[in-house]
Design a protein around this motif. Structure first.
Motif, short mmCIF file in Angstrom:
data_model
loop_
_atom_site.label_atom_id
_atom_site.label_comp_id
_atom_site.label_asym_id
_atom_site.label_seq_id
_atom_site.Cartn_x
_atom_site.Cartn_y
_atom_site.Cartn_z
N GLY A 137 11.46 28.98 -12.75
CA GLY A 137 11.96 28.83 -11.40
C GLY A 137 11.60 27.47 -10.83
N ASN A 138 12.32 27.09 -9.77
CA ASN A 138 12.09 25.83 -9.08
C ASN A 138 12.21 24.63 -10.02
N GLY A 139 13.14 24.70 -10.98
CA GLY A 139 13.36 23.58 -11.88
C GLY A 139 12.26 23.37 -12.89
N ARG A 140 11.53 24.43 -13.22
CA ARG A 140 10.45 24.31 -14.20
C ARG A 140 10.71 25.28 -15.35
N LEU A 141 10.15 24.97 -16.49
CA LEU A 141 10.22 25.85 -17.65
C LEU A 141 9.00 25.61 -18.52
N GLU A 142 8.77 26.54 -19.43
CA GLU A 142 7.69 26.38 -20.39
C GLU A 142 8.32 26.12 -21.75
N ALA A 143 7.96 25.02 -22.37
CA ALA A 143 8.55 24.61 -23.64
C ALA A 143 7.48 24.62 -24.72
N TYR A 144 7.85 25.13 -25.88
CA TYR A 144 6.96 25.09 -27.04
C TYR A 144 7.40 23.91 -27.89
N VAL A 191 2.12 22.55 -29.22
CA VAL A 191 1.55 22.67 -27.89
C VAL A 191 2.61 23.24 -26.95
N SER A 192 2.21 24.20 -26.12
CA SER A 192 3.10 24.75 -25.10
C SER A 192 2.87 23.96 -23.81
N ARG A 193 3.96 23.41 -23.25
CA ARG A 193 3.85 22.54 -22.08
C ARG A 193 4.68 23.07 -20.92
N LEU A 194 4.20 22.84 -19.72
CA LEU A 194 4.94 23.12 -18.50
C LEU A 194 5.83 21.91 -18.23
N GLN A 240 16.83 29.96 -23.17
CA GLN A 240 15.81 30.14 -24.19
C GLN A 240 16.40 29.84 -25.57
N GLY A 241 15.68 29.05 -26.36
CA GLY A 241 16.14 28.70 -27.69
C GLY A 241 16.87 27.37 -27.76
N ASP A 242 17.16 26.73 -26.62
CA ASP A 242 17.82 25.43 -26.62
C ASP A 242 16.84 24.34 -27.05
N LEU A 267 14.25 16.80 -36.95
CA LEU A 267 13.71 18.10 -36.57
C LEU A 267 13.05 18.74 -37.78
N PRO A 268 12.00 19.53 -37.59
CA PRO A 268 11.36 20.21 -38.73
C PRO A 268 12.32 21.18 -39.42
N ASP A 269 12.02 21.51 -40.67
CA ASP A 269 12.89 22.39 -41.45
C ASP A 269 12.88 23.83 -40.95
N ASN A 270 11.82 24.24 -40.25
CA ASN A 270 11.75 25.63 -39.80
C ASN A 270 12.52 25.89 -38.51
N VAL A 271 13.19 24.90 -37.95
CA VAL A 271 13.96 25.06 -36.72
C VAL A 271 15.27 25.76 -37.04
#
Length: 96
Positions: A3-10, A15-18, A33-35, A69-73
């Protein structure tokens, strides 16, 4: 999405970042999710980043082919809210 233009990205570095969606992308580009997105890391805050660009499916396939991009993507995989792949629910109206 938080919300409010924020997301959590792995990130690919594990590292998981805000993340904050920059104003140019807000309400113009919808991120799900998944993009695969391009993040700008902050020098003074390691746990925060800014979303700079969202890659479409063709661009993501090109990046994977070039080895960026890594092979596991996995590209073009729909992910549900609980991490399961989406499946269609079937109804048999003859039983009712």
């Amino acid at each position: 999405m938080l919300g409010n233009g924020r997301l959590e990205a792995y990130c690919f570095d594990g590292v998981s970042r805000l993340c904050h969606i920059r104003g140019k992308l807000r309400k113009r580009v919808w991120i799900q999710q998944g993009d695969i997105v391009l993040l700008g890391l902050r020098e003074f805050q390691d746990q925060k980043a800014d979303v700079i660009l969202k890659y479409d499916n063709e661009e993501a396939r090109s990046l994977k082919a070039y080895g960026e991009l890594p092979d596991n993507v996995q590209i073009n995989v729909d992910v549900g809210l609980e991490g399961d792949e989406l499946e269609d629910d079937t109804f048999d109206f003859e039983e009712i």
